[in-house]
Design a protein around this motif. Structure first.
Motif, mmCIF file in Angstrom:
data_model
loop_
_atom_site.group_PDB
_atom_site.id
_atom_site.type_symbol
_atom_site.label_atom_id
_atom_site.label_comp_id
_atom_site.label_asym_id
_atom_site.label_seq_id
_atom_site.Cartn_x
_atom_site.Cartn_y
_atom_site.Cartn_z
ATOM 1 N N SER A 75 0.833 -1.206 0.000
ATOM 2 C CA SER A 75 0.000 0.000 0.000
ATOM 3 C C SER A 75 0.864 1.252 0.000
ATOM 4 C CB SER A 75 -0.938 -0.002 1.213
ATOM 5 O OG SER A 75 -0.273 0.360 2.402
ATOM 6 N N ASP A 76 2.073 1.182 0.602
ATOM 7 C CA ASP A 76 3.008 2.306 0.558
ATOM 8 C C ASP A 76 3.511 2.533 -0.865
ATOM 9 O OD1 ASP A 76 2.876 2.839 3.264
ATOM 10 O OD2 ASP A 76 4.596 1.591 3.775
ATOM 11 N N LYS A 77 3.886 1.433 -1.516
ATOM 12 C CA LYS A 77 4.464 1.556 -2.858
ATOM 13 C C LYS A 77 3.433 2.026 -3.878
ATOM 14 C CE LYS A 77 8.169 -1.834 -2.228
ATOM 15 N NZ LYS A 77 8.727 -3.149 -2.636
ATOM 16 N N SER A 78 2.211 1.555 -3.728
ATOM 17 C CA SER A 78 1.176 1.930 -4.697
ATOM 18 C C SER A 78 0.542 3.275 -4.379
ATOM 19 C CB SER A 78 0.084 0.857 -4.740
ATOM 20 O OG SER A 78 -0.640 0.832 -3.526
ATOM 21 N N GLY A 79 0.495 3.625 -3.067
ATOM 22 C CA GLY A 79 -0.183 4.843 -2.648
ATOM 23 C C GLY A 79 -1.697 4.742 -2.762
ATOM 24 N N LYS A 80 -2.195 3.528 -3.014
ATOM 25 C CA LYS A 80 -3.642 3.311 -3.182
ATOM 26 C C LYS A 80 -4.167 2.535 -1.978
ATOM 27 C CE LYS A 80 -3.442 5.194 -7.259
ATOM 28 N NZ LYS A 80 -3.981 6.555 -7.483
ATOM 29 N N ARG A 81 -4.352 3.232 -0.882
ATOM 30 C CA ARG A 81 -4.785 2.562 0.347
ATOM 31 C C ARG A 81 -6.224 2.030 0.218
ATOM 32 N NH1 ARG A 81 0.291 3.246 2.698
ATOM 33 N NH2 ARG A 81 0.748 5.404 3.262
ATOM 34 N N LYS A 82 -7.092 2.813 -0.401
ATOM 35 C CA LYS A 82 -8.516 2.477 -0.440
ATOM 36 C C LYS A 82 -8.770 1.108 -1.062
ATOM 37 C CE LYS A 82 -12.893 4.139 -2.425
ATOM 38 N NZ LYS A 82 -13.565 5.270 -3.101
ATOM 39 N N VAL A 83 -8.058 0.790 -2.107
ATOM 40 C CA VAL A 83 -8.245 -0.497 -2.781
ATOM 41 C C VAL A 83 -7.967 -1.649 -1.820
ATOM 42 C CG1 VAL A 83 -7.365 -2.002 -4.601
ATOM 43 C CG2 VAL A 83 -7.726 0.423 -5.060
ATOM 44 N N PHE A 84 -6.900 -1.533 -1.040
ATOM 45 C CA PHE A 84 -6.548 -2.585 -0.100
ATOM 46 C C PHE A 84 -7.639 -2.754 0.964
ATOM 47 C CE2 PHE A 84 -2.515 -1.766 -2.044
ATOM 48 C CZ PHE A 84 -1.827 -2.967 -1.970
ATOM 49 N N VAL A 85 -8.177 -1.641 1.434
ATOM 50 C CA VAL A 85 -9.218 -1.713 2.470
ATOM 51 C C VAL A 85 -10.453 -2.433 1.935
ATOM 52 C CG1 VAL A 85 -10.717 -0.386 3.997
ATOM 53 C CG2 VAL A 85 -8.379 0.403 3.569
ATOM 54 N N VAL A 86 -10.910 -2.056 0.744
ATOM 55 C CA VAL A 86 -12.133 -2.642 0.178
ATOM 56 C C VAL A 86 -11.927 -4.121 -0.149
ATOM 57 C CG1 VAL A 86 -13.734 -2.565 -1.770
ATOM 58 C CG2 VAL A 86 -12.975 -0.437 -0.707
ATOM 59 N N VAL A 87 -10.816 -4.447 -0.794
ATOM 60 C CA VAL A 87 -10.553 -5.844 -1.156
ATOM 61 C C VAL A 87 -10.441 -6.717 0.093
ATOM 62 C CG1 VAL A 87 -8.845 -7.410 -2.168
ATOM 63 C CG2 VAL A 87 -9.487 -5.323 -3.375
ATOM 64 N N GLY A 88 -9.751 -6.217 1.112
ATOM 65 C CA GLY A 88 -9.619 -6.986 2.347
ATOM 66 C C GLY A 88 -10.960 -7.251 2.999
ATOM 67 N N LEU A 89 -11.842 -6.262 3.013
ATOM 68 C CA LEU A 89 -13.170 -6.439 3.614
ATOM 69 C C LEU A 89 -14.014 -7.427 2.817
ATOM 70 C CD1 LEU A 89 -13.965 -2.765 4.669
ATOM 71 C CD2 LEU A 89 -13.567 -4.705 6.187
ATOM 72 N N LEU A 90 -13.858 -7.459 1.502
ATOM 73 C CA LEU A 90 -14.590 -8.425 0.684
ATOM 74 C C LEU A 90 -14.096 -9.844 0.937
ATOM 75 C CD1 LEU A 90 -14.917 -6.493 -2.703
ATOM 76 C CD2 LEU A 90 -16.677 -6.869 -0.961
ATOM 77 N N ILE A 91 -12.779 -10.010 1.089
ATOM 78 C CA ILE A 91 -12.233 -11.327 1.454
ATOM 79 C C ILE A 91 -12.801 -11.767 2.792
ATOM 80 C CG2 ILE A 91 -10.132 -12.588 2.093
ATOM 81 C CD1 ILE A 91 -8.604 -10.800 0.113
ATOM 82 N N LEU A 92 -12.878 -10.830 3.721
ATOM 83 C CA LEU A 92 -13.411 -11.123 5.048
ATOM 84 C C LEU A 92 -14.879 -11.540 4.964
ATOM 85 C CD1 LEU A 92 -12.703 -11.072 8.061
ATOM 86 C CD2 LEU A 92 -13.422 -8.690 8.117
ATOM 87 N N ALA A 93 -15.652 -10.871 4.127
ATOM 88 C CA ALA A 93 -17.071 -11.211 3.980
ATOM 89 C C ALA A 93 -17.245 -12.637 3.467
ATOM 90 C CB ALA A 93 -17.746 -10.216 3.035
ATOM 91 N N LEU A 129 -4.172 5.184 6.290
ATOM 92 C CA LEU A 129 -5.067 6.229 5.801
ATOM 93 C C LEU A 129 -5.393 7.227 6.899
ATOM 94 C CD1 LEU A 129 -7.777 4.621 3.462
ATOM 95 C CD2 LEU A 129 -6.446 6.680 3.002
ATOM 96 N N VAL A 130 -5.705 6.724 8.090
ATOM 97 C CA VAL A 130 -5.974 7.622 9.218
ATOM 98 C C VAL A 130 -4.756 8.496 9.484
ATOM 99 C CG1 VAL A 130 -6.512 7.746 11.683
ATOM 100 C CG2 VAL A 130 -7.638 6.038 10.253
ATOM 101 N N ASN A 131 -3.562 7.896 9.421
ATOM 102 C CA ASN A 131 -2.330 8.640 9.645
ATOM 103 C C ASN A 131 -2.107 9.695 8.559
ATOM 104 O OD1 ASN A 131 0.354 8.702 11.228
ATOM 105 N ND2 ASN A 131 1.049 8.540 9.110
ATOM 106 N N ASP A 132 -2.340 9.305 7.297
ATOM 107 C CA ASP A 132 -2.153 10.229 6.180
ATOM 108 C C ASP A 132 -3.094 11.426 6.265
ATOM 109 O OD1 ASP A 132 -0.302 8.440 5.193
ATOM 110 O OD2 ASP A 132 -1.633 7.578 3.676
#
Length: 436
Positions: A75-93, A129-132
């Protein structure tokens, strides 16, 4: 800093985490009962029921901890935090729903691993994201608000889980479902709601990651174990906070596999155990935001130390109390202690992190806490064989070690007013008020 003053994207992340935490915390109560209900077959791998329960619960933490640094770095290298959050929550579901289809221990273990991976993809990007979205002057408050809602969801689940399980069977769209299936569906819904909230309401911050990487000599995304302070080799502050978080998480999670033993010892129901488990969360909810905000004014380290001091007796007390009310009180104090560590520790690590490696830096703390939630159930299931109080004494000893490490190895990052002087002033002013 009040909740209404918080960046709306931080609030959206907080509400999203609250939604999926309600579902996840259901499983803390549901899974041990489901495993022991006779509905799961296929042998216990030659282990006792308490230990196999601990193994399944711990698999989540081990895989969550192992994947988090990788996900945080990506997520640091891509700078796309939101994608990781959404994908992770879908895996969790998907994982939460799969529990309703599982009928043997091997499937339960695999699903628990998938659940851990989903959370691992979500958590570092969320905290980063909260930190950013925060500054040095409000980071503690933002972390406090985020953790308040996350822990509020985490507390609602255990209280409701026992009622949902024993209130079944239910009828859903004309189909009969058991209490356990209803709990798994609620967990699934929580993750889906969280993913929807993030997708609709959250955007990545305007941070030029490439420029930061260039300025930081290629973007070093590593965390040193040792670093030099005034010519003396000491532990890195973030690494030390990770150790303290690990020890604290072990003490919190050590209760999970002992549900049946504690219920028998205190003569109580599963609902009361859920209330006791949630009492920790209530303490967190009450204290997270005010402590986080206060750390923006008075500094991070004093609150972390005070929290670890209170954590020690609160943990031992859980092995000594003889009534459900006593356990509720001990867990509540433990929650207050944890709140005094959580938000200031994440804020301190966030002060150190650059935006470009916030995911990597903060994943040290989230990984350590996840690892603690994995070790805790295993340690509890094993140590209780030596005596009912032994797991709690062990956890208190770890908290003591964490206190010593933070006191000697962690450097303050946010200078502010002298907390001791402020408390003294308040005490003297109160003491000097004339009697009516």
């Amino acid at each position: 800093m009040g909740i209404l003053d918080t960046d709306r994207r931080v609030l959206a992340l907080a509400f999203a985490r609250m939604a999926d935490s309600i579902g996840n915390s259901f499983l803390i109560i549901v899974l041990p009962l489901y495993i022991g209900s006779g509905m799961v077959s296929g042998g216990t791998f030659g282990l006792s029921t308490a230990l196999v329960t601990g193994l399944i619960l711990s698999a989540f933490g081990f895989f969550m901890s192992g994947v988090q640094p990788i996900a945080g770095n990506l997520s640091d290298k891509s700078g796309k935090r939101k994608v990781f959050v959404v994908v992770g929550l879908l895996i969790l579901a998907v994982s939460n729903f799969a529990y309703s289809l599982a009928g043997n221990y091997s499937a339960m273990l695999l699903i628990r691993i998938g659940q851990g991976i989903g959370v691992a993809v979500t958590v570092p990007a969320t905290v980063a994201l909260v930190n950013d979205l925060s500054t040095d002057d409000n980071r503690g408050g933002s972390m406090g608000v985020f953790n308040t809602f996350r822990m509020l969801g985490f507390g609602i689940g255990p209280v409701a889980a026992g009622t949902v399980i024993y209130g079944g069977p239910y009828t859903l769209l004309g189909y009969g479902i058991t209490g356990f299936e209803a709990a798994f569906y609620i967990a699934t819904l929580g993750a889906l709601v969280g993913a929807l909230l993030v997708f609709v309401l959250v955007s990545d911050p305007d941070v030029d990651f490439d420029a930061e990487h260039t300025a930081d000599a290629g973007g070093d995304h590593s965390i040193a174990v040792f670093e030099q302070h005034d010519g003396h080799g000491t532990l890195d502050s973030v690494f030390t906070l990770g150790l303290a978080s690990l020890f604290m998480a072990i003490g919190i999670a050590i209760l999970s596999p002992l549900e049946s033993i504690i219920n028998n010892h205190l003569g109580q129901s599963a609902t009361l155990f859920g209330i006791e488990f949630a009492a920790f969360t209530l303490g967190q909810v009450v204290m997270q935001t005010p402590v986080g905000t206060a750390s923006d004014k008075y500094g991070r380290k004093p609150f972390i130390l005070i929290g670890l001091v209170f954590l020690i007796p609160a943990t031992v007390a859980q092995g000594l109390v003889a009534t459900p009310l006593g356990m509720i009180g001990a867990r509540f104090v433990q929650g207050i202690a944890g709140a005094m560590v959580f938000a200031p520790a994440f804020a301190l690590a966030g002060d150190i992190a650059r935006n470009s490696n916030a995911g990597t830096t903060l994943s040290v703390l989230t990984m350590a806490f996840g690892l603690g939630t994995a070790i805790g159930p295993l340690a509890g299931g094993w140590l209780v064989s030596f005596g009912y109080v032994v797991p709690f004494v062990f956890a208190a000893a770890l908290a003591t070690l964490g206190l010593v490490l933070v006191y000697t190895q962690v450097e303050e990052t946010h200078s502010g007013e002298d907390l001791g002087a402020e408390l003294t002033r308040l005490f003297l002013n109160r003491d000097s008020q004339p009697a009516d």
